[in-house]
Design a protein around this motif. Structure first.
Motif, mmCIF file in Angstrom:
data_model
loop_
_atom_site.group_PDB
_atom_site.id
_atom_site.type_symbol
_atom_site.label_atom_id
_atom_site.label_comp_id
_atom_site.label_asym_id
_atom_site.label_seq_id
_atom_site.Cartn_x
_atom_site.Cartn_y
_atom_site.Cartn_z
ATOM 1 N N SER A 28 -44.015 93.671 -76.274
ATOM 2 C CA SER A 28 -43.667 92.905 -77.481
ATOM 3 C C SER A 28 -43.138 91.523 -77.122
ATOM 4 O O SER A 28 -43.479 90.520 -77.779
ATOM 5 N N LYS A 29 -42.336 91.444 -76.082
ATOM 6 C CA LYS A 29 -41.807 90.148 -75.646
ATOM 7 C C LYS A 29 -42.940 89.242 -75.166
ATOM 8 O O LYS A 29 -42.973 88.041 -75.500
ATOM 9 N N SER A 30 -43.876 89.795 -74.401
ATOM 10 C CA SER A 30 -45.002 89.006 -73.922
ATOM 11 C C SER A 30 -45.851 88.498 -75.078
ATOM 12 O O SER A 30 -46.319 87.350 -75.065
ATOM 13 N N ASN A 31 -46.017 89.327 -76.082
ATOM 14 C CA ASN A 31 -46.778 88.928 -77.273
ATOM 15 C C ASN A 31 -46.103 87.758 -77.976
ATOM 16 O O ASN A 31 -46.755 86.770 -78.343
ATOM 17 N N ARG A 32 -44.794 87.832 -78.168
ATOM 18 C CA ARG A 32 -44.063 86.760 -78.861
ATOM 19 C C ARG A 32 -44.105 85.464 -78.066
ATOM 20 O O ARG A 32 -44.283 84.376 -78.644
ATOM 21 N N GLU A 33 -43.924 85.543 -76.747
ATOM 22 C CA GLU A 33 -43.933 84.329 -75.924
ATOM 23 C C GLU A 33 -45.303 83.657 -75.952
ATOM 24 O O GLU A 33 -45.394 82.424 -76.009
ATOM 25 N N LEU A 34 -46.344 84.451 -75.921
ATOM 26 C CA LEU A 34 -47.687 83.890 -75.961
ATOM 27 C C LEU A 34 -47.951 83.217 -77.305
ATOM 28 O O LEU A 34 -48.515 82.109 -77.363
ATOM 29 N N GLU B 206 -59.617 85.328 -73.776
ATOM 30 C CA GLU B 206 -59.039 84.666 -72.604
ATOM 31 C C GLU B 206 -60.115 83.992 -71.767
ATOM 32 O O GLU B 206 -59.896 82.918 -71.178
ATOM 33 N N ALA B 207 -61.303 84.588 -71.706
ATOM 34 C CA ALA B 207 -62.391 84.021 -70.893
ATOM 35 C C ALA B 207 -62.888 82.704 -71.459
ATOM 36 O O ALA B 207 -63.475 81.895 -70.732
ATOM 37 N N ARG B 208 -62.657 82.450 -72.758
ATOM 38 C CA ARG B 208 -63.106 81.193 -73.365
ATOM 39 C C ARG B 208 -62.151 80.040 -73.097
ATOM 40 O O ARG B 208 -62.413 78.902 -73.493
ATOM 41 N N HIS B 209 -61.027 80.309 -72.438
ATOM 42 C CA HIS B 209 -60.038 79.265 -72.144
ATOM 43 C C HIS B 209 -59.720 79.297 -70.649
ATOM 44 O O HIS B 209 -58.622 79.701 -70.247
ATOM 45 N N PRO B 210 -60.672 78.853 -69.806
ATOM 46 C CA PRO B 210 -60.472 78.974 -68.360
ATOM 47 C C PRO B 210 -59.536 77.924 -67.763
ATOM 48 O O PRO B 210 -59.128 78.053 -66.617
ATOM 49 N N ILE B 211 -59.231 76.862 -68.506
ATOM 50 C CA ILE B 211 -58.409 75.780 -67.953
ATOM 51 C C ILE B 211 -56.997 76.294 -67.692
ATOM 52 O O ILE B 211 -56.373 76.908 -68.561
ATOM 53 N N PHE B 212 -56.493 76.026 -66.478
ATOM 54 C CA PHE B 212 -55.165 76.517 -66.133
ATOM 55 C C PHE B 212 -54.105 75.726 -66.887
ATOM 56 O O PHE B 212 -54.122 74.506 -66.938
ATOM 57 N N SER B 213 -53.185 76.445 -67.489
ATOM 58 C CA SER B 213 -52.060 75.845 -68.196
ATOM 59 C C SER B 213 -51.012 76.928 -68.369
ATOM 60 O O SER B 213 -51.208 78.089 -67.990
ATOM 61 N N ALA B 214 -49.885 76.539 -68.962
ATOM 62 C CA ALA B 214 -48.843 77.528 -69.224
ATOM 63 C C ALA B 214 -49.353 78.597 -70.192
ATOM 64 O O ALA B 214 -49.024 79.781 -70.059
ATOM 65 N N THR B 215 -50.180 78.193 -71.141
ATOM 66 C CA THR B 215 -50.722 79.142 -72.108
ATOM 67 C C THR B 215 -51.701 80.106 -71.441
ATOM 68 O O THR B 215 -51.682 81.316 -71.721
ATOM 69 N N GLU C 61 -51.737 81.031 -68.372
ATOM 70 C CA GLU C 61 -50.939 81.947 -67.550
ATOM 71 C C GLU C 61 -50.278 83.015 -68.421
ATOM 72 O O GLU C 61 -50.217 84.193 -68.044
ATOM 73 N N ALA C 62 -49.811 82.610 -69.603
ATOM 74 C CA ALA C 62 -49.200 83.578 -70.520
ATOM 75 C C ALA C 62 -50.238 84.573 -71.028
ATOM 76 O O ALA C 62 -49.919 85.749 -71.262
ATOM 77 N N ARG C 63 -51.480 84.122 -71.198
ATOM 78 C CA ARG C 63 -52.550 85.050 -71.606
ATOM 79 C C ARG C 63 -52.746 86.139 -70.554
ATOM 80 O O ARG C 63 -52.894 87.320 -70.881
ATOM 81 N N LEU C 64 -52.791 85.721 -69.294
ATOM 82 C CA LEU C 64 -52.974 86.703 -68.210
ATOM 83 C C LEU C 64 -51.796 87.671 -68.149
ATOM 84 O O LEU C 64 -51.990 88.884 -67.935
ATOM 85 N N GLU C 65 -50.596 87.159 -68.339
ATOM 86 C CA GLU C 65 -49.420 88.035 -68.330
ATOM 87 C C GLU C 65 -49.469 89.024 -69.492
ATOM 88 O O GLU C 65 -49.077 90.188 -69.341
ATOM 89 N N PHE C 66 -49.961 88.565 -70.643
ATOM 90 C CA PHE C 66 -50.061 89.471 -71.791
ATOM 91 C C PHE C 66 -51.098 90.557 -71.533
ATOM 92 O O PHE C 66 -50.902 91.724 -71.913
ATOM 93 N N ILE C 67 -52.203 90.213 -70.902
ATOM 94 C CA ILE C 67 -53.217 91.214 -70.576
ATOM 95 C C ILE C 67 -52.640 92.262 -69.622
ATOM 96 O O ILE C 67 -52.864 93.469 -69.785
ATOM 97 N N GLU C 68 -51.886 91.817 -68.629
ATOM 98 C CA GLU C 68 -51.250 92.748 -67.700
ATOM 99 C C GLU C 68 -50.250 93.647 -68.427
ATOM 100 O O GLU C 68 -50.178 94.860 -68.155
ATOM 101 N N ALA C 69 -49.493 93.062 -69.364
ATOM 102 C CA ALA C 69 -48.534 93.863 -70.132
ATOM 103 C C ALA C 69 -49.251 94.890 -70.999
ATOM 104 O O ALA C 69 -48.759 96.016 -71.184
ATOM 105 N N THR C 70 -50.431 94.517 -71.531
ATOM 106 C CA THR C 70 -51.204 95.448 -72.352
ATOM 107 C C THR C 70 -51.732 96.604 -71.500
ATOM 108 O O THR C 70 -51.740 97.766 -71.931
ATOM 109 N N ILE C 71 -52.182 96.269 -70.287
ATOM 110 C CA ILE C 71 -52.641 97.330 -69.371
ATOM 111 C C ILE C 71 -51.487 98.276 -69.030
ATOM 112 O O ILE C 71 -51.651 99.511 -69.013
ATOM 113 N N ASP C 72 -50.306 97.710 -68.782
ATOM 114 C CA ASP C 72 -49.130 98.543 -68.484
ATOM 115 C C ASP C 72 -48.794 99.442 -69.667
ATOM 116 O O ASP C 72 -48.428 100.619 -69.481
ATOM 117 N N LEU C 73 -48.917 98.901 -70.885
ATOM 118 C CA LEU C 73 -48.629 99.707 -72.073
ATOM 119 C C LEU C 73 -49.628 100.850 -72.202
ATOM 120 O O LEU C 73 -49.259 101.991 -72.543
#
Length: 280
Positions: free
Chosen positions: A249-255, A179-188, A190-202
């Motif tokens: 799992s949903k966050s993974n598929r969306e990403l 994720e750190a190699r793709h700092p440009i803001f985009s929908a993708t 943002e989805a990376r950050l959401e997936f990281i948060e979902a992984t932490i929650d898991l």
């Protein structure tokens, strides 16, 4: 790699020499061609000019103007415009070639970074696909917990929980680097950050599930600060691990879906750049 051929200097100078020869021929014709060989018709001359070319009694008179001189004088502004246009065209020819060469060089330099981006996206998609197996392991843990008595499967479930926690923690660290190699803001991004948060929650839900499982087996180390869960807290932990696994799992598929779209766009840009590089 093909490169654009620069405009050859001999072609430019050949064109300039041709225009100079044409101008010299016009000038020589004006000086050397007598009016009798290319006379200007009387109806194109003014009254003053007609009076001047009429021979005097002594036989003297102005020579009849030749056609070159007449037409050059009459259309000198137009001829000057044509010459200026020709000079502009000659100046544009090498500039146009240089612009084409610059475009090809720019396309060639941008092509490899775009290929590297496409390959990085492919690797990221494969990595996320492998991470999806964590959801299957968590589901397997839940099924074992529901179908067997904790005392019968205590060691096996405990080992599976710890293995899953290590795998998720390692995957989280690796994906943070991606994720750190793709700092440009985009929908993708943002989805990376959401997936990281979902992984932490898991990971947190799995830790709570481990605590709940060991509470049922009376294996809580209260000396290290662990607190035994009540039966109600154990059931809450059981529901949370299920909900968190589904959300992860949903966050993974969306990403992955967004990454596939980015991958197609990247390869399309690569093909466009290749066409520009190979263009003649």
């Amino acid at each position: 790699m093909d490169t654009a051929e620069p405009v050859r200097a001999d072609h430019v100078w050949r064109t300039i020499a041709l225009l100079c020869l044409i101008g010299l021929a016009v000038f020589a014709g004006q000086l050397l061609l007598p009016g009798q060989m290319c006379p200007v018709p009387d109806n194109l001359l003014t009254d003053e000019q007609l009076k001047l070319i009429v021979p005097k009694p002594d036989g003297r008179g102005m020579l009849r103007p030749n056609c070159f001189e007449f037409w050059v004088n009459r259309y000198q502004a137009f001829i000057g415009s044509i010459i200026a246009l020709g000079a502009a065209i000659i100046a544009v020819i090498p500039a146009r070639g240089q612009l084409k060469q610059m475009l090809r060089q720019t396309s060639a330099s941008a092509r490899q970074p775009m290929i590297d981006l496409a390959k990085a996206l492919e690797d990221e998609i494969d990595f996320l696909h492998r991470l999806q197996s964590y959801a299957s392991k968590v589901r397997e843990l839940i099924e074992i917990y529901d179908e067997a008595h904790p005392e019968d499967v205590g060691q096996m479930v405990g080992d599976l929980i710890q293995a899953s926690l290590r795998a998720i923690d390692e995957g989280l660290l690796e994906y943070r680097a991606i994720e750190a190699r793709h700092p440009i803001f985009s929908a993708t991004s943002e989805a990376r950050l959401e997936f990281i948060e979902a992984t932490i929650d898991l990971e947190v839900a799995l830790q709570n599930f481990d605590l709940a499982f060991r509470s049922g087996l009376d294996q809580i180390d209260e000396g290290s600060g662990e607190t035994r869960m009540s039966p109600k807290e154990i059931q809450t932990s059981r529901r949370e691990i299920v909900m968190t696994r589904i959300a992860w799992s949903k966050s993974n598929r969306e990403l992955r879906k967004l990454l596939v779209m980015d991958l197609r766009s990247a390869w399309t840009q690569v093909r466009t750049l290749e066409k520009q590089v190979l263009a003649t």
